[in-house]
Design a protein around this motif. Structure first.
Motif, PDB file in Angstrom:
ATOM      1  N   LYS A  12       0.906  -1.418  -0.554  1.00  0.00           N
ATOM      2  CA  LYS A  12      -0.309  -0.179   0.276  1.00  0.00           C
ATOM      3  C   LYS A  12       1.193   1.160   0.113  1.00  0.00           C
ATOM      4  O   LYS A  12       1.345   1.803   0.606  1.00  0.00           O
ATOM      5  N   PRO A  13       1.586   1.547  -1.437  1.00  0.00           N
ATOM      6  CA  PRO A  13       2.165   3.226  -1.679  1.00  0.00           C
ATOM      7  C   PRO A  13       2.093   3.614  -0.278  1.00  0.00           C
ATOM      8  O   PRO A  13       0.236   4.313  -0.699  1.00  0.00           O
ATOM      9  N   VAL A  20       1.204   9.224   4.881  1.00  0.00           N
ATOM     10  CA  VAL A  20       2.488   9.111   5.685  1.00  0.00           C
ATOM     11  C   VAL A  20       2.153   9.832   7.240  1.00  0.00           C
ATOM     12  O   VAL A  20       1.953   8.641   8.029  1.00  0.00           O
ATOM     13  N   ILE A  21       1.754  10.881   7.060  1.00  0.00           N
ATOM     14  CA  ILE A  21       1.637  10.630   8.628  1.00  0.00           C
ATOM     15  C   ILE A  21       0.462  10.148   9.474  1.00  0.00           C
ATOM     16  O   ILE A  21       0.260   9.978  10.293  1.00  0.00           O
ATOM     17  N   ASN A  22      -0.351  10.349   8.846  1.00  0.00           N
ATOM     18  CA  ASN A  22      -1.846   9.858   8.768  1.00  0.00           C
ATOM     19  C   ASN A  22      -1.495   8.390   9.669  1.00  0.00           C
ATOM     20  O   ASN A  22      -2.510   7.643  10.269  1.00  0.00           O
ATOM     21  N   GLN A  42      11.578   8.330   0.557  1.00  0.00           N
ATOM     22  CA  GLN A  42      12.374   7.260   0.248  1.00  0.00           C
ATOM     23  C   GLN A  42      11.189   6.233  -0.704  1.00  0.00           C
ATOM     24  O   GLN A  42      11.754   5.002  -1.562  1.00  0.00           O
ATOM     25  N   SER A  43       9.644   6.095  -0.309  1.00  0.00           N
ATOM     26  CA  SER A  43       8.894   5.008  -1.539  1.00  0.00           C
ATOM     27  C   SER A  43       8.778   5.088  -2.660  1.00  0.00           C
ATOM     28  O   SER A  43       8.436   4.157  -3.792  1.00  0.00           O
ATOM     29  N   ARG A  44       8.847   7.056  -3.105  1.00  0.00           N
ATOM     30  CA  ARG A  44       8.217   7.121  -4.366  1.00  0.00           C
ATOM     31  C   ARG A  44       9.647   6.946  -5.239  1.00  0.00           C
ATOM     32  O   ARG A  44       9.923   7.096  -6.529  1.00  0.00           O
ATOM     33  N   ALA A  69       2.625  -0.156   7.872  1.00  0.00           N
ATOM     34  CA  ALA A  69       1.923   1.438   7.442  1.00  0.00           C
ATOM     35  C   ALA A  69       1.321   0.659   5.544  1.00  0.00           C
ATOM     36  O   ALA A  69       0.402   1.094   5.438  1.00  0.00           O
ATOM     37  N   THR A  70       2.615   0.265   5.316  1.00  0.00           N
ATOM     38  CA  THR A  70       2.564  -0.266   4.544  1.00  0.00           C
ATOM     39  C   THR A  70       2.292  -2.001   3.527  1.00  0.00           C
ATOM     40  O   THR A  70       2.099  -2.502   2.746  1.00  0.00           O
TER      41      THR A  70
END
Length: 389
Positions: A12-13, A20-22, A42-44, A69-70
């Motif tokens: 889940k990108p 990201v914060i949420n 980093q994820s992108r 989270a991902t």
């Protein structure tokens, strides 16, 4: 390039920095915007992330939260002195190879049964090498598993500064190309690049080549409000007013020249300890009885106990004669010092420059590099002494 990053099953990108914060917040990790921006990039960009800073500021926890989270699998490589590449990359399962050899002994006998001489027999057995040096007998360690695995992963290389420099060289190929070479088999290249998080406590300088391949973020102790928010998020059971006082006490302890400053996780442990004890106020007695939760060395404990009473009530009138520090005046005569207002003592403790440059995190001190100017990566000792009106 960003448009080519396809969603993978179970992956889940992040779509934005705010997401990201949420999502980190949903998993109990309070991230400021600077940290969230770095994680989003980093994820992108498919770049490894190097986190540096003192122990206990949430570097390892960030990697764990990123996996949660991902929806990615977490693979962890714990580094240590003397670690060789076989513990990080792969090794051959020699026991399994031997077992198969014994099981296939009769078959091997058939292969060499009509060999005219020993040399021919060895050549025929050698032709079977590829069977025993294949994926079947390859025991993948975290680096190789992260590269060749079908499931999207977060690779945590924890405390990379504790590993020998030789292991850094092994990491370079993995981090630059997301590939691992196995001489007997070939080169494995990741179809789904892992999110790589490296952590360092700055016990030694990392090579420029390693840093060049990574996004970099220095994590330091958070400011008072953010640390209080972290304690709140962990539901420790400590009342709000006591949690706020406790965070102030911990931040003042960090301002001492301790061998190991209290970490954020230890602040949370102390809050839970006080809640279990049913503390309804943070007096010097209860703090002294439980300070060992955050202070782990005898020398540090003596320093903490010397001043913890004044931390609990900094505005009280206190005698000039403080608990023993292990030294005297050495003047050979007596003084009638009387009493000193506690607020004056507190103000003296808050004076800028009262420490030399030898403590961990001092501006310009060796081993920690430049400090960021604010946010989650900023240690502000002056902020540690502020009291809310």
């Amino acid at each position: 390039m960003l448009d080519d990053i396809a969603d993978q099953p179970g992956d889940k990108p992040f779509e934005s920095v705010e997401e990201v914060i949420n999502r980190f917040g949903e998993h109990g990790y309070i991230a400021d915007r600077r940290l969230a921006t770095t994680v989003y990039l980093q994820s992108r960009l498919d770049k490894p992330l190097l986190l540096e800073g003192p122990a206990g500021v949430g570097k390892t926890e960030l990697a764990k939260t990123l996996a949660e989270a991902t929806g990615r699998k977490l693979l962890r490589l714990q580094c240590y002195e003397g670690q060789d590449e076989s513990k990080a990359l792969y090794e051959w399962d020699y026991g399994k190879q031997l077992l198969y050899t014994q099981m296939l002994r009769d078959k091997i006998g058939e292969i060499i049964a009509d060999a005219p001489d020993l040399s021919t027999a060895i050549d025929r057995i050698g032709e079977q090498d590829s069977l025993f040096f294949s994926d079947r007998f390859l025991a993948a360690r975290p680096l190789l598993e992260a590269i060749r695995g079908d499931e999207p992963a977060v690779l945590l290389v924890d405390e990379v500064d504790r590993a020998d420099e030789a292991l850094e060289a092994v990491l370079l190929e993995c981090l630059a190309e997301f590939q691992v070479s196995v001489p007997e088999v070939g080169t494995y290249t990741a179809t789904t690049p892992p999110y790589v998080v490296l952590t360092s406590n700055n016990t030694r300088d990392l090579s420029a080549a390693l840093k060049r391949r990574c996004l970099h973020l220095f994590l330091d102790y958070p400011d008072h409000d953010r640390e209080l928010e972290i304690v709140r998020s962990k539901h420790t059971g400590l009342p709000e007013n006591l949690a706020e006082q406790l965070v102030s006490v911990v931040r003042q302890l960090r301002a001492l020249k301790l061998r190991k400053a209290p970490s954020i996780s230890e602040t949370i442990d102390w809050a839970r300890t006080l809640a279990v004890l049913g503390a309804d106020e943070l007096g010097s007695e209860v703090l002294a009885e439980t300070v060992n939760v955050v202070v782990k060395y005898e020398r540090d404990l003596h320093q903490a106990l010397d001043v913890i009473g004044h931390m609990a009530d900094p505005n009280r009138d206190i005698p000039h004669q403080l608990p023993t520090h292990g030294h005297g005046h050495g003047h050979g005569h007596d003084h009638d010092h009387g009493e000193v207002d506690g607020r004056e003592v507190r103000a003296a403790k808050d004076a800028p420059g009262r420490h030399d440059d030898s403590y961990y995190g001092a501006p310009g001190s060796g081993g920690s590099g430049r400090r960021p100017t604010g946010g989650q990566g900023h240690r502000s000792f002056s902020a540690a002494t502020r009291r809310k009106s």
